[in-house]
Design a protein around this motif. Structure first.
Motif, mmCIF file in Angstrom:
data_model
loop_
_atom_site.group_PDB
_atom_site.id
_atom_site.type_symbol
_atom_site.label_atom_id
_atom_site.label_comp_id
_atom_site.label_asym_id
_atom_site.label_seq_id
_atom_site.Cartn_x
_atom_site.Cartn_y
_atom_site.Cartn_z
ATOM 1 N N GLY A 1 109.249 74.058 -53.632
ATOM 2 C CA GLY A 1 107.680 74.283 -53.431
ATOM 3 C C GLY A 1 107.657 73.192 -52.905
ATOM 4 O O GLY A 1 105.994 73.494 -53.057
ATOM 5 N N ILE A 2 108.014 72.449 -53.319
ATOM 6 C CA ILE A 2 106.619 70.471 -52.560
ATOM 7 C C ILE A 2 106.441 69.965 -51.013
ATOM 8 O O ILE A 2 108.065 70.161 -50.747
ATOM 9 C CB ILE A 2 107.289 69.593 -53.200
ATOM 10 C CG1 ILE A 2 106.648 69.979 -55.119
ATOM 11 C CG2 ILE A 2 106.511 68.177 -53.212
ATOM 12 C CD1 ILE A 2 104.990 70.290 -55.195
ATOM 13 N N PHE B 1 94.033 83.237 -51.404
ATOM 14 C CA PHE B 1 94.716 83.528 -49.963
ATOM 15 C C PHE B 1 94.579 84.583 -49.222
ATOM 16 O O PHE B 1 95.236 85.617 -49.995
ATOM 17 C CB PHE B 1 96.422 83.149 -49.837
ATOM 18 C CG PHE B 1 96.423 81.335 -50.328
ATOM 19 C CD1 PHE B 1 96.792 80.132 -49.362
ATOM 20 C CD2 PHE B 1 96.544 80.860 -51.785
ATOM 21 C CE1 PHE B 1 96.395 79.200 -49.659
ATOM 22 C CE2 PHE B 1 96.584 79.416 -52.306
ATOM 23 C CZ PHE B 1 96.688 78.474 -51.065
ATOM 24 N N SER B 2 94.758 84.554 -47.788
ATOM 25 C CA SER B 2 94.684 85.733 -47.193
ATOM 26 C C SER B 2 95.618 86.433 -45.761
ATOM 27 O O SER B 2 95.618 84.833 -45.239
ATOM 28 C CB SER B 2 93.102 86.392 -47.220
ATOM 29 O OG SER B 2 92.395 86.439 -47.872
ATOM 30 N N ALA B 3 96.188 87.515 -45.867
ATOM 31 C CA ALA B 3 96.688 87.069 -44.890
ATOM 32 C C ALA B 3 97.023 89.054 -44.466
ATOM 33 O O ALA B 3 97.136 89.218 -45.497
ATOM 34 C CB ALA B 3 98.593 87.141 -44.758
ATOM 35 N N LEU C 1 103.914 81.375 -52.298
ATOM 36 C CA LEU C 1 103.378 82.516 -51.761
ATOM 37 C C LEU C 1 103.988 83.475 -51.786
ATOM 38 O O LEU C 1 104.220 84.783 -52.260
ATOM 39 C CB LEU C 1 102.245 82.930 -51.291
ATOM 40 C CG LEU C 1 100.991 82.181 -51.365
ATOM 41 C CD1 LEU C 1 100.233 82.796 -49.976
ATOM 42 C CD2 LEU C 1 99.860 82.446 -53.198
ATOM 43 N N ARG C 2 105.751 83.315 -50.780
ATOM 44 C CA ARG C 2 107.044 84.006 -50.094
ATOM 45 C C ARG C 2 107.636 84.739 -51.419
ATOM 46 O O ARG C 2 108.436 85.252 -52.091
ATOM 47 C CB ARG C 2 107.870 83.773 -49.616
ATOM 48 C CG ARG C 2 108.556 84.393 -48.636
ATOM 49 C CD ARG C 2 109.256 83.717 -47.176
ATOM 50 N NE ARG C 2 108.190 83.955 -46.377
ATOM 51 C CZ ARG C 2 108.473 82.423 -45.310
ATOM 52 N NH1 ARG C 2 109.702 81.947 -46.414
ATOM 53 N NH2 ARG C 2 108.008 82.386 -44.901
ATOM 54 N N PHE D 1 103.286 86.997 -46.089
ATOM 55 C CA PHE D 1 103.781 85.947 -44.877
ATOM 56 C C PHE D 1 104.562 86.548 -43.834
ATOM 57 O O PHE D 1 105.381 86.515 -44.063
ATOM 58 C CB PHE D 1 103.758 84.989 -44.605
ATOM 59 C CG PHE D 1 103.153 83.845 -45.508
ATOM 60 C CD1 PHE D 1 102.603 83.479 -46.638
ATOM 61 C CD2 PHE D 1 101.566 83.544 -44.443
ATOM 62 C CE1 PHE D 1 101.588 82.363 -46.777
ATOM 63 C CE2 PHE D 1 100.150 83.029 -45.200
ATOM 64 C CZ PHE D 1 100.864 82.189 -46.510
ATOM 65 N N GLU D 2 103.589 87.997 -43.501
ATOM 66 C CA GLU D 2 104.748 88.140 -42.528
ATOM 67 C C GLU D 2 105.322 88.082 -41.090
ATOM 68 O O GLU D 2 105.625 87.818 -40.214
ATOM 69 C CB GLU D 2 104.907 90.449 -42.251
ATOM 70 C CG GLU D 2 105.456 91.271 -43.463
ATOM 71 C CD GLU D 2 104.795 92.224 -43.314
ATOM 72 O OE1 GLU D 2 104.799 92.976 -43.854
ATOM 73 O OE2 GLU D 2 104.154 92.673 -42.105
#
Lengths: 718, 146
Positions: free
Chosen positions: A676-677, A644-646, A697-698, A705-706
């Motif tokens: 988580g689900i 994942f990219s951000a 991810l957070r 994820f800003e």
């Protein structure tokens, strides 16, 4: 050779059992020499051994058994009275037989031993009150043991077990599975690694034990298939046909109760094939086929299910005749008839009241038929399908689950109580929020329906069918939960108050007080020890009127024809831990990567891999869901990673194994949101958890994820 | 001298009942039940008896007696009939009594209604009557509510 080995092995097992019984019988006969019944049973045992070994060509054994038999026949007929001397002689005979059997077991030979003395002794005893040699040595020659005592004899490798005991074991394992589920629920709240490890072991062992015990109830399907050659022959004769039956896969195993349940449907299908499928020899010749028709029964395992195919090379099923018949019977309208393709037409034969047999014979064709077959198969969680090649034959395919005792089920809530829905009946879960909930329902003359991908789905309210008060009033705009279920061919939406989770449940029968209620298939004990009822989806559909009338059972159009007006979402499907399936939206992903395990390096607190110019931090799902058994790094030599990219940064999520990429409608959500689900959906007939990627991810990197990223369609901005 | 028999006794309101002691599997204190929609009203629910699912019948309703006052939890008397355990919900459990066969009498003809076939007879105890239930009949409730 294998067949021969099997026969010999069976012979040995049976003979050992007989001999053990003989020992007991002889000793008790000595006390009560006039017990005719016991004498007859001793005679039979020796006679059986003699008969079989003649057939298997063991001449020495045959001679010994024959001598014993002739002595026993005189005893049985009362010409001789058993005394201690004769008893000793017979026991010596038993020992001799046993020793020959041992040799046969070890090397398929009778051995070099000389048993003439035993034979002679039998003759002497038979021929009368003898002045027998004072003390005959036990004439069993001691042969050096060819094998040491470590090999397990065939008789020791098999034991017979009472079915009642097996059922009890299955029940106990069921209890264990429940207890295990309770422990696992408890585990989810704990962080103690030693405890987690122990529960993982418990989990594994329970699963293996469950599989093992289930196997003990398995029986080869040959037990019923082997009755067909005779039936088919008799039927063929009475119909004036010639039929060659081939049976394959008799060794395929199936739970005992299921085996009994499919006996009648199978018989019906076989009769149908002979009576309607295969033509008379003249007809076949005229069609350029060999006069002898072929019918094959083939059973095999496929994808955790048992498949049975009944195929004939007869006239097949004529779709035009079905079309006409269905019109004539009023099962379809002329308009529908015009639009139906061959596959759909074939499905019509499963409608109640449909029978194409032109003349009612005493074999089949009384108007009850394929619909009963279908209902019976579906009752045990199976499915029937038919394929026809006009002029060349038809094939009916039955799919059934391996066992019924423990099934995966969806747990839902209605009126404050939990109910279990067998997962075989579940198509998908739909959750409607806000605006969608308001617009969700439409009514056709008071009957609620929902538009699912452009098609109208009849809605059934579980609490209304159960006549209970909903615990939480269905509020305008509140989330609505619909489980889309399949009963027969007809999907319908079941409105429930909440969709909880999926669980493996142990099916327990209801007491006779409750047998009359068609809505329940049984009961089960949940993880918290409380009892829940299992819904009988077919019964529910019938009660709600979804499938009650013949006319209502129009075949559903194949999904491919459905207008797919809604946007679709593409999901990456992967497996995590021991079989749990999860999905993430493809649109959130940058790449799918696979790295050799050796490339994974460790920094102070984090696993990383070198990824182009960057260092890619890795997050393992096990860290997020510690209760599931993760596939550990050591277990495989590569790891599959979702990247994942951000904002120019990337993060890798290590998953178990990437399975597939699937398309799904974007509004078909969800079960309960858990940590988580995001929820659960049914994908490829399996319940799949939708991973809450952002939360996961957070947790790993709070600043990742800003800016909020729309994640799941339908999710309201946080 | 006639044989003595043993009865497991309990109360519904202040009526004294007995069941042959051999037919009683165990007595369990009140526990949460799972209700069964559409079941006859006499079926109060299902209980988990050490992994076995047992149907609980309300004996008051079975005998057409007034409802148990709210807030009073019943006791489960688990009986076996045809080898199937069934729980009977009663108000209060009594002692196991040994009574003399001579004290038994069949119910009078004036006993009518559902109780007629459910009550086998009564033992005349010193200060009261002990009503004996016909267990097979009591547990034979079948079918749907309507």
């Amino acid at each position: 050779m294998d067949d021969q080995d099997d026969i010999v092995r069976e012979f040995l097992v049976e003979s050992y059992e007989n001999l053990d019984q003989l020992d007991c019988d002889l000793v008790s006969l000595e006390k009560n020499p006039r017990d005719r019944e016991r004498l007859a049973s001793v005679f039979r045992a020796i006679h059986t051994i003699k008969g079989t070994c003649g057939f298997l060509a063991f001449p020495k054994l045959e001679a010994v058994a024959h001598a014993g038999e002739s002595l026993l026949s005189r005893l049985r007929d009362g010409q001789l009275l058993l005394n201690a001397e004769i008893t000793s002689g017979l026991l010596a005979l038993v020992d001799a037989v046993r020793s020959i059997l041992k040799n046969i077991e070890n090397d398929r030979q009778e051995g070099r031993g000389d048993y003439a003395a035993v034979v002679v002794r039998m003759m002497q005893l038979r021929d009368g009150p003898c002045e027998a040699p004072a003390a005959l040595p036990t004439p069993v020659p001691e042969e050096p043991l060819a094998h040491d005592g470590q090999t397990v004899g065939v008789a020791d490798a098999n034991i017979r077990v009472d079915v009642g005991l097996l059922d009890k074991l299955v029940n106990l394992v069921g209890e264990l599975v429940l207890a295990r589920n309770q422990v696992l629920q408890f585990t989810a709240t704990r962080r103690d690694p030693a405890f987690l490890h122990t529960t993982q072991r418990l989990n594994q062992i329970t699963t293996e034990l469950q599989e093992g015990v289930m196997k003990t109830r398995m029986q080869p399907i040959g037990n019923i298939l082997n009755k067909f050659p005779r039936q088919v022959r008799d039927l063929a004769v009475s119909c004036g046909k010639q039929v060659l039956l081939t049976v394959e896969g008799e060794e395929t195993e199936l739970d005992k109760t299921l085996l009994e349940a499919i006996k009648d449907p199978l018989t019906h299908l076989v009769r149908n094939a002979v009576d309607h499928g295969i033509e008379s020899p003249e007809e076949r010749r005229a069609a350029g086929k060999p006069p002898e028709g072929r019918l094959s029964l083939h059973a095999f395992h496929e994808g955790g299910q048992v498949v049975i195919e009944i195929a004939d090379d007869g006239r097949g099923i004529d779709p035009e005749r079905i079309r006409n018949k269905a019109l004539e019977r009023g099962l379809i309208t002329r308009d529908q008839a015009g639009r139906m393709v061959e596959r759909e037409l074939l499905q019509l034969i499963f409608l109640p009241g449909f029978s194409t047999a032109e003349k009612v014979t005493n074999v089949s064709g009384r108007g009850v038929g394929m619909d009963v077959v279908k209902t019976n198969i579906e009752r045990i969680g199976g499915a029937v399908d038919v394929v026809s090649r006009p002029g060349q034959g038809a094939t009916v395919k039955i799919k059934i689950p391996l066992t019924l005792a423990i099934i995966p089920a969806l747990i839902v809530t209605s009126g404050g109580d939990r109910y279990a829905i067998p997962q075989v009946n579940l198509l998908e879960l739909v959750r409607l929020d806000g605006e969608k909930a308001k617009r969700g329902f439409e009514h056709i003359h008071g009957v609620p329906v929902y538009r699912l991908r452009g098609k109208l789905l009849p809605l059934v309210f579980l609490h209304k069918e159960l006549r209970v008060e909903p615990a939480t009033p269905v509020s305008e705009g509140g989330p609505l939960h619909v489980a889309v279920l399949q009963a027969g061919d007809r999907p319908f939406g079941l409105m429930v108050e909440a969709i909880n989770d999926t669980e493996e449940i142990v099916v327990k029968p209801l007491s006779k007080h409750l047998k009359g209620i068609p809505l329940f298939a049984g009961a089960t004990i949940m993880g918290d020890g409380r009892v829940s009822l299992i819904l009988d989806v077919l019964g529910l559909a019938q009660r709600a009127g979804v499938v009650s009338e013949v006319r209502a059972r129009k075949p559903a159009e194949p999904p491919a024809l459905a207008v797919n007006s809604r946007p679709v979402q593409v999901l990456v499907l992967f497996r995590f831990g021991d079989g749990r399936r999860m999905a993430v939206p493809l649109s959130l992903l940058t790449r799918l990567e696979e790295f050799p395990s050796a490339a994974v390096e460790k920094t102070a607190s984090q696993e990383v891999v070198q990824y182009g110019e960057q260092i890619l931090p890795l997050v393992r799902l096990e860290q997020v869901f510690p209760s599931a058994t993760g596939e550990t790094l050591a277990a495989s030599d590569s790891v599959q990673v979702l990247v994942f990219s951000a904002h120019g940064r990337s993060i890798g999520l290590v998953v178990g194994r990437i399975l597939d990429i699937v398309e799904t409608a974007d509004d078909m959500q969800l079960g309960t949101r858990r940590e988580g689900i995001f929820g659960s959906v049914v994908l490829q007939q399996r319940v799949t958890d939708l991973l809450d990627v952002r939360a996961v991810l957070r947790a790993a990197d709070p600043t990742f994820f800003e800016q909020p990223v729309a994640q799941w369609a339908g999710e309201r901005p946080a | 001298m006639s044989a003595n028999r043993q009865y497991c006794t309990f109360y519904l309101d202040d009526i004294f009942f007995g069941v042959e002691v051999e037919k009683v599997q165990e007595v369990v204190s009140y526990q949460e039940m799972t209700r069964v929609p559409l079941a006859p009203p006499v079926v109060r629910g299902l209980i988990n008896l050490r992994g076995q699912i047992v149907t609980a019948l309300d004996l008051r309703r079975r005998l057409d007696m007034p409802e148990r006052p709210a807030g009073r939890n019943p006791v489960n008397v688990v009986v076996r009939a045809d080898d199937v355990p069934t729980s009977l919900l009663v108000d209060q459990i009594g002692d196991v009594l040994e009574v003399s066969e001579e004290a038994f009498e069949r119910p009078p003809e004036t006993l009518r209604g559902p109780a007629r076939e459910l009550i086998h007879g009564a033992y005349k105890l010193k200060d009261r009557l002990l009503l004996i239930l016909n267990m097979e009949k009591v547990v034979s409730v079948t079918g749907e509510a309507e």
